[in-house]
Structure formats: structure tokens, C-alpha cells
Design a protein around this motif. Structure first.
Motif, PDB file in Angstrom:
ATOM      1  N   GLU A 193      24.037  -9.797 -13.821  1.00 37.52           N
ATOM      2  CA  GLU A 193      23.747 -11.110 -14.321  1.00 37.52           C
ATOM      3  C   GLU A 193      22.807 -11.666 -14.164  1.00 37.52           C
ATOM      4  OE1 GLU A 193      28.455 -12.237 -15.347  1.00 37.52           O
ATOM      5  OE2 GLU A 193      27.545 -13.296 -13.605  1.00 37.52           O
ATOM      6  N   ASP A 241      33.898  -6.157 -11.433  1.00 34.39           N
ATOM      7  CA  ASP A 241      33.405  -7.472 -11.216  1.00 34.39           C
ATOM      8  C   ASP A 241      32.108  -7.813 -10.376  1.00 34.39           C
ATOM      9  OD1 ASP A 241      35.458  -8.148 -13.046  1.00 34.39           O
ATOM     10  OD2 ASP A 241      36.767  -8.982 -11.197  1.00 34.39           O
ATOM     11  N   TYR A 257      19.027  -7.341 -13.196  1.00 37.43           N
ATOM     12  CA  TYR A 257      18.939  -6.749 -14.484  1.00 37.43           C
ATOM     13  C   TYR A 257      17.945  -5.955 -14.921  1.00 37.43           C
ATOM     14  CZ  TYR A 257      19.659  -6.999 -19.729  1.00 37.43           C
ATOM     15  OH  TYR A 257      20.043  -6.567 -20.735  1.00 37.43           O
ATOM     16  N   LYS A 282      28.895  -6.493 -12.457  1.00 37.28           N
ATOM     17  CA  LYS A 282      28.706  -7.530 -13.495  1.00 37.28           C
ATOM     18  C   LYS A 282      28.026  -8.857 -12.756  1.00 37.28           C
ATOM     19  CE  LYS A 282      32.671  -7.879 -15.566  1.00 37.28           C
ATOM     20  NZ  LYS A 282      33.824  -8.227 -16.420  1.00 37.28           N
ATOM     21  N   GLU A 299      29.039  -2.317 -19.561  1.00 39.18           N
ATOM     22  CA  GLU A 299      29.157  -3.554 -18.963  1.00 39.18           C
ATOM     23  C   GLU A 299      27.699  -4.090 -19.043  1.00 39.18           C
ATOM     24  OE1 GLU A 299      31.841  -5.271 -18.353  1.00 39.18           O
ATOM     25  OE2 GLU A 299      33.024  -3.710 -18.235  1.00 39.18           O
ATOM     26  N   PHE A 300      26.844  -3.479 -18.460  1.00 44.96           N
ATOM     27  CA  PHE A 300      25.387  -3.916 -18.669  1.00 44.96           C
ATOM     28  C   PHE A 300      24.935  -4.423 -20.013  1.00 44.96           C
ATOM     29  CE2 PHE A 300      20.832  -2.832 -19.243  1.00 44.96           C
ATOM     30  CZ  PHE A 300      20.057  -3.432 -18.074  1.00 44.96           C
ATOM     31  N   LYS A 346      26.654  -5.792 -22.175  1.00 44.64           N
ATOM     32  CA  LYS A 346      27.186  -7.091 -22.611  1.00 44.64           C
ATOM     33  C   LYS A 346      26.472  -8.333 -21.838  1.00 44.64           C
ATOM     34  CE  LYS A 346      31.855  -4.913 -22.982  1.00 44.64           C
ATOM     35  NZ  LYS A 346      33.038  -4.731 -22.086  1.00 44.64           N
ATOM     36  N   ILE A 347      25.753  -8.120 -20.983  1.00 42.55           N
ATOM     37  CA  ILE A 347      25.125  -9.267 -20.009  1.00 42.55           C
ATOM     38  C   ILE A 347      24.002  -9.770 -20.575  1.00 42.55           C
ATOM     39  CG2 ILE A 347      24.200  -9.560 -18.029  1.00 42.55           C
ATOM     40  CD1 ILE A 347      25.680  -7.495 -16.411  1.00 42.55           C
TER      41      ILE A 347
END
Length: 427
Positions: free
Chosen positions: A367, A360, A372, A363, A266-267, A269-270
Motif C-alpha cells: 500500500e 494482510d 508499490y 497488502k 492483491e496488488f 486492487k491497491i
């Protein structure tokens, strides 16, 4: 109306409390004296150490009742931290009762009834033959006990202080009897960081003097549809600090675990940004409490700030901190007056399984540029950055924060949230 914080400041000033404790080791105050400023019941109910007024925490002091109408203030070790790791994890079997649903447990009584009517109590007590036999307020009898003293820095002194209790009032959330034992449960219906030892010790002393069966204190936490049980024992009946955890359990709905591979995926894709949902950088270290807050808002449509303050036993400032933190994630719409509302994003997420909801949240956290970059540092270096590194990130991405000390304080929230992500991936 005067706040608990301000009332205690006035009491400390009027009675020269700090100097008297420095001289004598304790200060006794009556409920009548406290009532001159604010109702003593509201002034002395602190489930967690973090709820203690600032003047107590700054001076490493706590307060405990020694009778129905008096209290002792001193530097005593009266709280014990709760460890949510290293539990014996077990699934919750469904309860097929229309009047008792896991999504609608908003007080200690309903949570304990759910545990009693499910598999949890039977597994905890090791028998199907369990009777719910006692609860409510009662007098605790007359007894003496020892407690550890701490110094002005909060370090153990090695000394013990004797407290003589004369029928202080206690409240038992629930007591259960089996053929061999009597279990006294102190329940919390939200995430807590520590145990107020008085809440388990006073009922233990009362019932140990009344019955022949073994008396077993249990500390129970219901948070985010999970139930944590801590089976306790006192090595020395006359020493409140001789408490130990014999066994700890976690009962939770069956769900697939989150792995570090899931998080890193997931990280990757951010594309991070800042000021996404709110201009107020969060100052609320415990994600677990934010989730409890979101569950409350998701399941009820009429929640006000006062409701949240009462439910979590926050002060008003803490309520704002946690609401602003939820708004920072885009999960809550904060308004000054009237009922609060969970956002469309928040509701969509909170209605999912716990696993998907947590992904969720991960993420939403990552974000933001500060979170991050902190997580990126962790991946590259194998360890968390220090708080000053994080504070400098806050200064970089949120330059409108003018107070030089604020980023250092709010760095604790960044560290806390990233650690929450890591803990989700640990067995």
C-alpha cells in the motif's frame, strides 16, 4: 550505564587491539579485564554476527572463549549463514498438552520440549525410542582446533589459526540419546541469520571425547510457529570450519500456500499512498523478525521496550528500528514509556491463519508508494531494481528525510521486504 558498544570501543583503545591483531594475528583478553568496563558475560554473548559491536564488524573481527576466564579476538570465520530454503518440509502433528501450546513458546526450552513431545524429534532422529538426557552448563574439556582466517575486507586468506581451548564453559540447550546416536541441540526461539559455530562445536568436541556413540550436532530455529532443524557434521573433527549441513527440515502447521497469482491479485486492487500509518520510513530489513515481534506483542500484554531488547538480543537502537517498522505497517502503537500494544489492525491480522496473516502483511507493505513502485518494477522487468533506484523512490515520496545517505540505507529494507513476499510464493 555504559553500553556494550561503547565499552568495547574503550577496550580496543586502551589495549591497542587492532594494531596488535594486525601484528600478531590475535589478541587475548581476560574476563577480569573486560569486567572493568561491563560484565564479560554480556560483553561476549553474540548469537549472530549482526549482534557484534560495530568496532568488531568494521574490522572483520570476532571473539571466542578459549578458557573459563579468557577470550581470543581475531579475524576468524566463526559464523555460518542459515538458509531457510531447500528444506524437507513436513507438517507438525498436534500436541494435546494443556501446558505446552504452540502459541505460547517464548524460550528455547519450551520450544524444544514442544518438538520433543510432537512428531518432530521422532522423525528427525528416525526412531520413537528417544530419551532426553542432558542440558545446561558444563566445562568443555581441553582440546585444540583450527579456524579459518579472513583479511581486513572479510575475504578468506587460505590460512588457518590454531586455538587451544582449556575447559571453556559451554551451555547445552538439550541433548537426546537413541540406540545409535547422541544428538546435541542448539536452539533459537526466533529468526536468526547465522550460526555462531562455537555454540555447536564446543559441545560436539566435549561429548565426542566422552562417549562411543556417534555425536550429531543439531541447530534448531523456532520462528512464527515453524521449526527448522539443521543436521550438521564436521568433516574434520579438529577444524571448526569443516562444518556441513547433512540435512535440513522445516516443520510447520498445515496451511495452503501463497502463489504469485494470489500476490498479483492483491496488488491489482491497491491504490498506493504514503505516510499512511507513520512518518518514519522503516529501517528493519528482516520481515521474519518483525513477525516474531508481532507474535510476541499479540500474545502478551505487558511487553516493554526493554523486554524486546532482551528477547531478541537487540541493542536499543535496533529495538526502535523494528518497532517503528511495525508501526509503519499500522500493526503497533509505539509509545515512549510503559507497555507496548499491538494495534486493532495488527491483532485482527495476527489472530488469523499464517496464510491469511501473510496476505494482510503483503497488502500493508504494498500500500505504500515506495514498496508499490518497487514491486511494480519487479513485475514489469522480471528482476529487482538496484538500491539507488529504490533510494530515489524514498527521496521522492519521503522528502522530509534530510540526510542524503539515509534513503540508500533504508533501500535495503524495501528490497528485503519485497524479497520476503517473493519467498512466500516459492516452493
Amino acid at each position: 550505564m555504559v553500553s556494550v558498544e561503547d565499552a568495547w570501543k574503550e577496550i580496543f583503545k586502551k589495549y591497542d587491539v587492532i594494531n596488535k591483531i594486525d601484528k600478531d594475528g590475535y589478541f587475548r583478553i581476560t574476563a577480569k579485564q573486560i569486567n572493568e568496563y561491563k560484565e564479560s558475560r554480556l560483553m561476549t554473548k553474540f548469537d549472530e554476527h549482526s549482534q557484534m559491536p560495530q568496532i568488531f564488524r568494521n574490522n572483520k573481527m570476532t571473539i571466542i572463549s578459549d578458557s573459563r576466564g579468557s577470550y581470543i579476538i581475531g579475524r576468524f570465520a566463526l559464523f555460518s549463514s542459515v538458509n531457510y530454503k531447500n528444506t524437507d518440509d513436513r507438517p507438525i502433528e498436534p500436541v494435546y498438552l494443556e501446558t505446552l501450546k504452540i502459541d505460547d513458546l517464548y524460550n528455547e526450552s519450551s520450544s524444544m520440549l514442544y518438538a520433543y513431545n510432537s512428531n518432530m524429534m521422532r522423525e528427525l532422529f528416525g526412531t520413537n525410542n528417544v530419551s532426553f538426557t542432558s542440558y545446561g552448563r558444563m566445562g568443555a574439556g581441553t582440546f585444540s582446533f583450527l579456524t579459518d582466517e579472513i583479511d581486513k575486507k572479510g575475504n578468506p586468506t587460505g590460512r588457518k589459526f590454531t586455538i587451544n581451548a582449556n575447559k571453556p564453559q559451554i551451555e547445552i540447550d538439550g541433548a537426546f540419546e537413541t540406540e545409535e546416536s547422541f544428538f546435541i541441540v542448539e536452539a533459537k526461539n526466533r529468526y536468526v541469520e547465522d550460526i555462531n559455530l562455537r555454540q555447536i562445536y564446543y559441545p560436539y568436541r566435549l561429548w565426542s571425547s566422552k562417549i562411543n556413540k556417534k555425536v550429531v550436532p543439531i541447530f534448531m530455529v523456532h520462528s512464527d510457529k515453524s521449526f527448522y532443524f539443521y543436521v550438521l557434521a564436521f568433516d574434520d573433527e579438529g577444524d571448526i570450519n569443516s562444518v556441513k549441513i547433512v540435512k535440513s527440515y522445516k516443520f510447520a502447521p498445515a496451511d495452503e500456500p501463497i502463489t504469485m497469482v494470489d500476490v498479483v491479485n492483491e496488488f491489482s486492487k491497491i491504490t498506493p499512498s504514503n505516510h499512511i500509518h507513520s512518518n518514519i520510513f522503516p529501517q528493519a530489513d528482516k520481515m521474519e523478525k518483525i513477525i516474531d515481534l508481532l507474535n510476541l506483542l499479540n500474545d502478551r500484554s505487558d511487553v516493554t521496550k526493554d523486554d524486546i531488547t532482551d528477547y531478541f538480543e537487540f541493542d536499543r537502537r535496533q529495538t526502535d528500528y523494528y518497532l517503528n517498522a511495525a508501526a509503519f505497517l499500522g500493526y503497533v502503537t509505539v509509545i515512549k514509556r510503559g507497555p507496548l500494544s499491538i494495534s486493532k489492525t495488527g491483532k485482527n491480522s495476527m489472530d488469523k491463519t499464517i496464510r491469511e496473516r501473510n496476505i494482510d502483511l503483503i497488502k500493508a507493505i504494498l500500500e505504500d508508494d515506495v514498496f508499490y513502485q518497487t514491486f511494480d518494477y519487479l513485475l514489469k522487468n522480471g528482476d529487482m531494481p538496484d538500491k539507488e533506484y529504490v533510494a530515489n523512490l524514498i527521496r521522492k515520496y519521503y522528502p522530509e528525510i534530510e540526510n542524503k545517505e539515509t534513503p540508500s540505507r533504508r533501500a535495503g529494507t524495501v528490497v528485503g521486504w519485497v524479497k520476503w513476499i517473493l519467498n512466500l510464493t516459492e516452493p
